[in-house]
Design an enzyme around this catalytic site. Structure first.
Site, PDB file in Angstrom:
ATOM      1  N   GLN A 109      -7.555  -4.827   9.838  1.00 12.20           N
ATOM      2  CA  GLN A 109      -6.449  -4.451  10.729  1.00 12.20           C
ATOM      3  C   GLN A 109      -6.822  -3.278  11.638  1.00 12.20           C
ATOM      4  OE1 GLN A 109      -2.255  -4.851   9.261  1.00 12.20           O
ATOM      5  NE2 GLN A 109      -3.223  -4.814   7.241  1.00 12.20           N
TER       6      GLN A 109
ATOM      7  N   LYS B 187       0.811  -1.214   0.000  1.00 14.57           N
ATOM      8  CA  LYS B 187       0.000   0.000   0.000  1.00 14.57           C
ATOM      9  C   LYS B 187       0.850   1.272   0.000  1.00 14.57           C
ATOM     10  CE  LYS B 187      -0.613   0.516   4.984  1.00 14.57           C
ATOM     11  NZ  LYS B 187       0.139   1.784   5.018  1.00 14.57           N
TER      12      LYS B 187
END
Length: 736
Positions: free
Chosen positions: A251, A36
């Protein structure tokens, strides 16, 4: 400088699609290890280099200075003009905004940021009837209220604290805080939201300034940060600002800090027309490790859904180890690490993860015995040490002479005979003679109040105040004359002239030597800052806005095993990971249900996905919990994963032999569910454990304002009240 085609060619199809997407709001659902950071930094470079977006108009925010620095470094490596983009932490942006619009926010432009201890002190001064413990609790609730963007007169404040006195306490604290001209951490987000909502002209200026807004780790954002994003983007005004957020709902593990997973789950509803791109190719872990992680987290209902695919092959299956006791657990881990070390595997390849800090003791003892080097992550932070906070208080008072908390901390340290009553007199004098927020010269505020109050005080108090003012005057003259020098030299002068260096060095031979060394480290950390008003402000900002900063000069690449809570592993990865204590009552914590249980599951998912090559999971049959022997049952998460994803060592208990997991057993009894009565579970005589206060017992129960409240007497003498409906996550029931 690389051409856009060059760095785009390095991306996989999903990553490239996320980089070149434009127009509609974008949600990048980025799984663990999916690259990411590469995507968000490449997108910044792409917008500047290929789409001719002005760097000045790009705002990218994340949650830690480390992440922000990495983002900026990588973006600049691809496109040098990215150095002119605003790449900051949320709180750093809030600080930048408030210094720009200090008058509109009702604060001093030279404000400093109060931490949790400072907030508790200010609550005590604003509401003297509260004990220190009550003030600390109120300060925590105020911080939580600000995370939810609630002011003292907000109707929803009751959701944070049901006590009828809380709005009044909050209001008194805010009044006192505003009189200092300073802010707390919550203000760094809340005040910009209030200014943007109330001042259309400023809101339009921000819309014109920032045409692209990107948010990293969006799953960790709280309600106030969501509202800040809304206001900056002009989503409800069709301001034409491009918004891109990157995150992973699986997460989201910081609910206890105010993070709201619903921010990412409802992003598509809050920003109509959003495009969703999933990054599911994992470049960190092997396939067998990812399979176990997926099995766990897929049991959660509240998720957007994705399935990670390993780019490194399947590897070996995770090893699930059943052990008799925690002593055997520590010995197994030590033996495993030592055998690998003898075969050439460095210690730093290993990390031992646990749910709570208390679990580290057995490993520390075992490792010391076997001479295995280790590092415990999460000990006292450098900038939270007494000697460092003392020096910083001097600097804060020079930056803002109305800083009451800094003044109280150092006016009588070293002792000048200035008691609390004298301090109160000085503070009240300043408040009675205060000008408008943001006004006043360097020598005004509390220093001017000291001069005036000394005239009518006893000789002892007069002498003490005069000595203190003399120190400030000398430092002020030196500061003004050293504009061409380095801030580090001024801090060294402050440590010496204030007497703090001598004071802390003389505390005792051992800690005194270390304290002096810590002060020297603080001095060293300011070498790059000029001795100017802006340099001082920038230095204090750099410290106050990063609560995760570690000890300066710490050797990061030492060959040691890492001992760390799973919460602290976010953003880290290790070649070999051991996750310990997979038993009901430990992990997941006792009596977790609904959204709390889903967060526990996400926490396990985060722990699993820290491992690159090898993963071990341990579960004990018997565990000593703070002086009591507890017979444990395997964590429900283990059988949710299914036996086929693990290679099993040791003797599984009978409760693990079933094909389906029984209803969260503990000592043979079903765990209480959300529908059970709170009073039946949290009754008088029940023994508990709390991470901060240790072992205790419920001595009183009852209802207050419609909420079930328990009173717990802890063995250390502390007595605390809790509302189990909201605070069960902080308490562990100990079964006899």
């Amino acid at each position: 400088m690389p051409d856009a085609d060059d760095y785009l060619a390095l991306l996989n199809p999903e990553q490239k699609a996320a980089v070149i997407q434009e127009g509609a709001p974008l949600l990048i659902l980025a799984g663990a290890g999916s690259g990411k950071t590469r995507v968000i930094t490449t997108k910044i470079a792409y917008l500047i280099g290929r789409k001719q977006v002005q760097p000045y108009s790009i705002l990218a925010v994340t949650f830690t200075k480390k992440a922000a620095k990495e983002m900026q470094d990588r973006a600049v490596a691809l496109e040098p003009l990215a150095a002119n983009a605003q790449i900051r932490t949320f709180h750093s942006f809030g600080s930048w905004f408030l210094r720009k619009y200090a008058e509109e926010a009702g604060i001093d432009k030279n404000f400093t940021v109060y931490d949790d201890d400072d907030m508790a002190t200010l609550v005590s001064k604003a509401v003297p009837a509260l004990s220190r413990q009550e003030a600390a609790k109120a300060a925590h609730r105020i911080a939580l209220a600000k995370d939810f963007c609630l002011t003292p007169d907000s109707k929803n404040l009751v959701d944070i604290e049901s006590s009828p006195d809380f709005p009044e306490i909050y209001a008194a604290y805010e009044k006192r805080l505003r009189s200092t001209g300073n802010v707390d951490f919550g203000d760094l987000i809340l005040l910009p939201v209030l200014v943007l909502n109330d001042r259309e002209q400023i809101r339009m200026q921000m819309h014109y300034r920032f045409r692209v807004i990107m948010v990293d780790e969006y799953q960790d954002s709280n309600v106030a940060q969501f509202k800040l994003l809304q206001a900056l983007s002009g989503a409800e005004e069709n301001a034409g600002v491009y918004v891109c957020v990157v995150g992973d709902d699986d997460q989201s593990i910081y609910r206890f800090r105010g993070a709201e997973v619903q921010n990412i789950l409802t992003f598509q509803q809050n920003f109509p027309g959003t495009e969703l791109i999933r990054l599911e190719r994992n470049y960190r872990s092997t396939g067998c490790i990812l399979a176990a992680a997926d099995r766990i987290v897929s049991n959660n209902e509240n998720r957007l859904g994705k399935t990670l695919r390993a780019e490194r092959g399947n590897g070996n299956p995770p090893v699930l180890v059943f052990l008799p006791t925690q002593d055997d657990e520590a010995a197994f881990c030590a033996e495993l690490i030592m055998k690998a070390y003898k075969k050439g595997c460095p210690y730093h390849d290993w990390a031992i993860l646990y749910r709570t800090n208390a679990q580290s003791l057995e490993f520390e003892t075992e490792f010391l015995h076997r001479k295995i080097p280790y590092t415990v992550v999460g000990s006292l932070k450098f900038y939270e040490r007494e000697e460092i906070k003392d020096i910083l208080a001097f600097l804060a008072l020079i930056a803002n002479p109305r800083d009451e908390i800094a003044f109280r901390r150092i006016v009588n340290k070293p002792a000048h005979g200035i008691g609390e009553k004298t301090q109160d007199t000085v503070v009240e004098y300043m408040k009675d003679h205060a000008g408008t927020a943001g006004g006043g010269e360097l020598r005004s505020g509390l220093i001017a109040a000291c001069r005036e109050c000394a005239k009518s005080m006893s000789k002892k108090a007069q002498r003490g105040l005069t000595d203190f003012v003399s120190v400030i005057d000398d430092l002020t003259v030196y500061f003004d004359s050293a504009a061409a020098g380095k801030l580090s030299v001024f801090i060294e002068k402050t440590a010496e002239r204030s007497g703090l260096l001598e004071y802390h060095s003389s505390q005792d031979e051992i800690s005194g030597t270390q304290r002096a060394a810590n002060i020297q480290e603080l001095i060293n950390s300011a070498v790059l800052y000029p001795c100017t008003r802006q340099g001082l402000t920038d230095f204090l900002d750099a410290i106050e806005l990063d609560r995760e900063i570690e000890i300066p000069g710490k050797e990061h690449d030492a060959d040691t095993v890492t001992l760390i809570t799973i919460h602290n592993t976010k953003g880290l990865e290790f070649s070999r990971v051991i996750i310990t204590g997979l038993e009901n009552g430990i992990f997941p914590r006792q009596d977790k249900t609904g959204s709390d249980l889903e967060e526990e599951r996400r926490l396990f998912y985060v722990g699993i996905t820290r491992a690159r090559d090898e993963l071990y999971i341990t579960s004990c049959s018997v565990r000593r919990l703070y002086g009591r022997t507890e017979y444990m049952q395997p964590s429900q998460f283990l059988l949710e994963a299914g036996k086929d994803v693990f290679r099993i060592l040791g003797t599984p208990p009978s409760t693990y032999g079933n094909d389906t997991f029984p209803a969260a057993l503990h000592d043979g009894e079903p765990r209480k569910t959300a529908g059970d009565s709170l009073s039946a579970l949290w009754c008088s005589g029940t023994r508990l454990y709390h991470d901060d206060w240790g072992y205790g017992q419920i001595i009183k129960t009852g209802y207050t304002s419609g909420e079930y409240v328990i009173t717990v007497q802890f063995e250390n003498g502390t007595c605390r009240q809790f509302m189990p409906q909201y605070q069960a996550h902080s308490l562990m029931i100990i079964h006899e």
